[in-house]
Motif scaffolding. Structure first.
Motif, PDB file in Angstrom:
ATOM      1  N   CYS A   1      72.123 -31.653 -63.754  1.00  0.00           N
ATOM      2  CA  CYS A   1      71.868 -32.591 -62.650  1.00  0.00           C
ATOM      3  C   CYS A   1      72.505 -33.965 -62.868  1.00  0.00           C
ATOM      4  CB  CYS A   1      70.361 -32.770 -62.452  1.00  0.00           C
ATOM      5  SG  CYS A   1      69.532 -31.335 -61.789  1.00  0.00           S
ATOM      6  N   LEU A   2      72.743 -34.325 -64.119  1.00  0.00           N
ATOM      7  CA  LEU A   2      73.167 -35.691 -64.419  1.00  0.00           C
ATOM      8  C   LEU A   2      74.606 -35.821 -64.905  1.00  0.00           C
ATOM      9  CD1 LEU A   2      69.863 -36.769 -66.117  1.00  0.00           C
ATOM     10  CD2 LEU A   2      70.707 -37.546 -63.900  1.00  0.00           C
ATOM     11  N   GLN A   3      75.311 -34.708 -65.076  1.00  0.00           N
ATOM     12  CA  GLN A   3      76.673 -34.791 -65.599  1.00  0.00           C
ATOM     13  C   GLN A   3      77.689 -34.218 -64.612  1.00  0.00           C
ATOM     14  OE1 GLN A   3      76.511 -32.885 -69.486  1.00  0.00           O
ATOM     15  NE2 GLN A   3      76.314 -34.884 -70.421  1.00  0.00           N
ATOM     16  N   HIS A   4      77.741 -34.790 -63.455  1.00  0.00           N
ATOM     17  CA  HIS A   4      78.762 -34.402 -62.483  1.00  0.00           C
ATOM     18  C   HIS A   4      79.227 -35.649 -61.750  1.00  0.00           C
ATOM     19  CE1 HIS A   4      75.717 -34.747 -59.354  1.00  0.00           C
ATOM     20  NE2 HIS A   4      74.928 -34.007 -60.112  1.00  0.00           N
ATOM     21  N   ARG A   5      80.279 -35.515 -60.998  1.00  0.00           N
ATOM     22  CA  ARG A   5      80.880 -36.704 -60.390  1.00  0.00           C
ATOM     23  C   ARG A   5      80.021 -37.334 -59.295  1.00  0.00           C
ATOM     24  NH1 ARG A   5      85.439 -34.770 -56.253  1.00  0.00           N
ATOM     25  NH2 ARG A   5      84.458 -32.829 -55.611  1.00  0.00           N
TER      26      ARG A   5
ATOM     27  N   GLN B   1      66.267 -38.747 -71.860  1.00  0.00           N
ATOM     28  CA  GLN B   1      67.323 -39.446 -72.605  1.00  0.00           C
ATOM     29  C   GLN B   1      67.020 -39.513 -74.094  1.00  0.00           C
ATOM     30  OE1 GLN B   1      65.484 -40.781 -70.207  1.00  0.00           O
ATOM     31  NE2 GLN B   1      64.703 -42.765 -70.797  1.00  0.00           N
ATOM     32  N   GLU B   2      65.770 -39.305 -74.501  1.00  0.00           N
ATOM     33  CA  GLU B   2      65.424 -39.281 -75.914  1.00  0.00           C
ATOM     34  C   GLU B   2      65.752 -37.934 -76.559  1.00  0.00           C
ATOM     35  OE1 GLU B   2      61.562 -40.958 -76.968  1.00  0.00           O
ATOM     36  OE2 GLU B   2      61.519 -41.898 -74.991  1.00  0.00           O
ATOM     37  N   PHE B   3      65.893 -36.892 -75.727  1.00  0.00           N
ATOM     38  CA  PHE B   3      66.249 -35.573 -76.234  1.00  0.00           C
ATOM     39  C   PHE B   3      67.755 -35.448 -76.457  1.00  0.00           C
ATOM     40  CE2 PHE B   3      62.051 -34.373 -74.914  1.00  0.00           C
ATOM     41  CZ  PHE B   3      61.719 -33.301 -75.731  1.00  0.00           C
ATOM     42  N   SER B   4      68.531 -36.133 -75.628  1.00  0.00           N
ATOM     43  CA  SER B   4      69.983 -36.019 -75.729  1.00  0.00           C
ATOM     44  C   SER B   4      70.635 -37.307 -75.256  1.00  0.00           C
ATOM     45  CB  SER B   4      70.480 -34.851 -74.867  1.00  0.00           C
ATOM     46  OG  SER B   4      71.886 -34.849 -74.800  1.00  0.00           O
ATOM     47  N   SER B   5      71.606 -37.768 -76.010  1.00  0.00           N
ATOM     48  CA  SER B   5      72.338 -38.972 -75.611  1.00  0.00           C
ATOM     49  C   SER B   5      73.224 -38.704 -74.394  1.00  0.00           C
ATOM     50  CB  SER B   5      73.180 -39.484 -76.775  1.00  0.00           C
ATOM     51  OG  SER B   5      74.108 -38.497 -77.179  1.00  0.00           O
TER      52      SER B   5
ATOM     53  N   VAL C   1      72.122 -37.372 -71.662  1.00  0.00           N
ATOM     54  CA  VAL C   1      71.299 -37.566 -70.464  1.00  0.00           C
ATOM     55  C   VAL C   1      71.324 -39.038 -70.096  1.00  0.00           C
ATOM     56  CG1 VAL C   1      68.977 -37.443 -69.480  1.00  0.00           C
ATOM     57  CG2 VAL C   1      69.800 -35.598 -70.954  1.00  0.00           C
ATOM     58  N   ILE C   2      71.688 -39.311 -68.872  1.00  0.00           N
ATOM     59  CA  ILE C   2      71.769 -40.681 -68.366  1.00  0.00           C
ATOM     60  C   ILE C   2      70.482 -41.002 -67.619  1.00  0.00           C
ATOM     61  CG2 ILE C   2      73.022 -42.228 -66.817  1.00  0.00           C
ATOM     62  CD1 ILE C   2      75.392 -40.142 -67.154  1.00  0.00           C
ATOM     63  N   ALA C   3      69.858 -42.120 -67.956  1.00  0.00           N
ATOM     64  CA  ALA C   3      68.694 -42.591 -67.204  1.00  0.00           C
ATOM     65  C   ALA C   3      69.164 -43.735 -66.322  1.00  0.00           C
ATOM     66  CB  ALA C   3      67.593 -43.039 -68.136  1.00  0.00           C
ATOM     67  N   TYR C   4      68.998 -43.590 -65.022  1.00  0.00           N
ATOM     68  CA  TYR C   4      69.468 -44.599 -64.082  1.00  0.00           C
ATOM     69  C   TYR C   4      68.444 -45.691 -63.800  1.00  0.00           C
ATOM     70  CZ  TYR C   4      73.554 -41.748 -63.181  1.00  0.00           C
ATOM     71  OH  TYR C   4      74.720 -41.058 -63.324  1.00  0.00           O
TER      72      TYR C   4
ATOM     73  N   CYS D   1      61.049 -34.288 -52.562  1.00  0.00           N
ATOM     74  CA  CYS D   1      62.200 -35.183 -52.770  1.00  0.00           C
ATOM     75  C   CYS D   1      61.898 -36.236 -53.824  1.00  0.00           C
ATOM     76  CB  CYS D   1      62.611 -35.841 -51.449  1.00  0.00           C
ATOM     77  SG  CYS D   1      63.469 -34.723 -50.321  1.00  0.00           S
ATOM     78  N   ILE D   2      60.672 -36.709 -53.868  1.00  0.00           N
ATOM     79  CA  ILE D   2      60.298 -37.673 -54.909  1.00  0.00           C
ATOM     80  C   ILE D   2      60.404 -37.009 -56.281  1.00  0.00           C
ATOM     81  CG2 ILE D   2      58.363 -38.959 -55.932  1.00  0.00           C
ATOM     82  CD1 ILE D   2      57.616 -39.816 -53.097  1.00  0.00           C
ATOM     83  N   GLY D   3      59.895 -35.788 -56.397  1.00  0.00           N
ATOM     84  CA  GLY D   3      60.009 -35.064 -57.660  1.00  0.00           C
ATOM     85  C   GLY D   3      61.459 -34.850 -58.065  1.00  0.00           C
ATOM     86  N   ALA D   4      62.283 -34.420 -57.117  1.00  0.00           N
ATOM     87  CA  ALA D   4      63.711 -34.207 -57.402  1.00  0.00           C
ATOM     88  C   ALA D   4      64.378 -35.523 -57.793  1.00  0.00           C
ATOM     89  CB  ALA D   4      64.404 -33.592 -56.195  1.00  0.00           C
ATOM     90  N   ALA D   5      63.999 -36.599 -57.132  1.00  0.00           N
ATOM     91  CA  ALA D   5      64.581 -37.909 -57.437  1.00  0.00           C
ATOM     92  C   ALA D   5      64.285 -38.319 -58.871  1.00  0.00           C
ATOM     93  CB  ALA D   5      64.051 -38.970 -56.469  1.00  0.00           C
ATOM     94  N   ARG D   6      63.107 -38.008 -59.347  1.00  0.00           N
ATOM     95  CA  ARG D   6      62.748 -38.378 -60.724  1.00  0.00           C
ATOM     96  C   ARG D   6      63.636 -37.633 -61.736  1.00  0.00           C
ATOM     97  NH1 ARG D   6      60.685 -42.995 -60.814  1.00  0.00           N
ATOM     98  NH2 ARG D   6      59.553 -42.599 -62.745  1.00  0.00           N
ATOM     99  N   ILE D   7      64.003 -36.399 -61.410  1.00  0.00           N
ATOM    100  CA  ILE D   7      64.925 -35.634 -62.267  1.00  0.00           C
ATOM    101  C   ILE D   7      66.328 -36.225 -62.163  1.00  0.00           C
ATOM    102  CG2 ILE D   7      66.032 -33.391 -62.632  1.00  0.00           C
ATOM    103  CD1 ILE D   7      63.380 -32.137 -61.494  1.00  0.00           C
ATOM    104  N   LEU D   8      66.765 -36.507 -60.935  1.00  0.00           N
ATOM    105  CA  LEU D   8      68.117 -37.034 -60.725  1.00  0.00           C
ATOM    106  C   LEU D   8      68.292 -38.458 -61.248  1.00  0.00           C
ATOM    107  CD1 LEU D   8      68.728 -35.588 -57.150  1.00  0.00           C
ATOM    108  CD2 LEU D   8      69.811 -34.849 -59.293  1.00  0.00           C
ATOM    109  N   LEU D   9      67.195 -39.147 -61.478  1.00  0.00           N
ATOM    110  CA  LEU D   9      67.259 -40.477 -62.097  1.00  0.00           C
ATOM    111  C   LEU D   9      67.243 -40.394 -63.624  1.00  0.00           C
ATOM    112  CD1 LEU D   9      64.878 -42.398 -59.678  1.00  0.00           C
ATOM    113  CD2 LEU D   9      67.343 -42.784 -59.978  1.00  0.00           C
ATOM    114  N   GLY D  10      67.024 -39.188 -64.151  1.00  0.00           N
ATOM    115  CA  GLY D  10      67.068 -38.986 -65.590  1.00  0.00           C
ATOM    116  C   GLY D  10      65.817 -39.391 -66.336  1.00  0.00           C
ATOM    117  N   VAL D  11      64.691 -39.544 -65.643  1.00  0.00           N
ATOM    118  CA  VAL D  11      63.470 -39.979 -66.314  1.00  0.00           C
ATOM    119  C   VAL D  11      62.434 -38.867 -66.477  1.00  0.00           C
ATOM    120  CG1 VAL D  11      63.717 -42.427 -65.767  1.00  0.00           C
ATOM    121  CG2 VAL D  11      62.532 -40.930 -64.162  1.00  0.00           C
TER     122      VAL D  11
END
Length: 177
Positions: free
Chosen positions: A18-22, A89-93, A95-98, A139-149
């Motif tokens: 979810c976090l490593q694409h353009r 982000q603590e599991f893997s560098s 993972v980007i947290a926005y 959508c709120i749940g999905a947003a929390r994943i897409l924000l990397g938190v």
């Protein structure tokens, strides 16, 4: 621990996907706005409007919401501190947290829990809004994943917690009346 290992691997793989694409940065901007609707301010507004505009049903929604949150908040805090699951982000560098989360641990997702609690109550009092409010909560749940938190399972358990607390709040309210 071996039982949990496949879940952790799945969660991390999904987060990385979810976090490593353009499109991750543009999605994060949208996700931030969606996530912000779950910060709590909107719940107060919804309860206040229902109370002022919809008579007994609105009053019941407000009271049931307050009772449900009185159940949900301590459970949310208890689960966070029992499980103490690190954020993605603590599991893997990689993972980007926005955004910077408001607390240290990730399980369960409090935003998702609160959103599903409200969606469950709104759907119960105003069934015609069911599809819309559950889509919004999802959508709120999905947003929390897409924000990397949050991981997927944080969101899933948050949704289950919110639904359960809303149902418990409804039972308590019915018992009181």
């Amino acid at each position: 621990m071996r039982v949990i290992e496949p879940i952790v691997k799945f969660d991390l793989a999904l987060s990385l996907f979810c976090l490593q694409h353009r499109f991750s940065y543009p999605l994060a901007r949208i996700s931030r706005a969606i996530s912000h609707t779950g910060d709590g301010h909107l719940y107060i507004v919804i309860g206040g409007i229902a109370f002022l505009v919809d008579g007994i049903a609105g009053q019941a929604l407000l009271i049931t919401g307050l009772i449900s949150f009185l159940i949900e908040l301590p459970l949310y805090w208890l689960f966070k501190n029992i499980f103490q699951r690190r954020r993605p982000q603590e599991f893997s560098s990689r993972v980007i947290a926005y955004i910077t989360p408001s607390d240290r641990f990730s399980l369960p997702s409090g935003h998702t829990s609160a959103a599903f609690l409200m969606a469950t109550l709104i759907a119960s009092f105003y069934p015609s809004l069911s599809i819309m409010v559950f889509l919004w909560a999802g959508c709120i749940g999905a947003a929390r994943i897409l924000l990397g938190v949050h991981f997927f399972t944080d969101v899933l358990i948050g949704a289950l917690l919110g639904i359960s607390c809303a149902q418990a709040g409804q039972l308590v309210t019915e018992w009181m009346i």
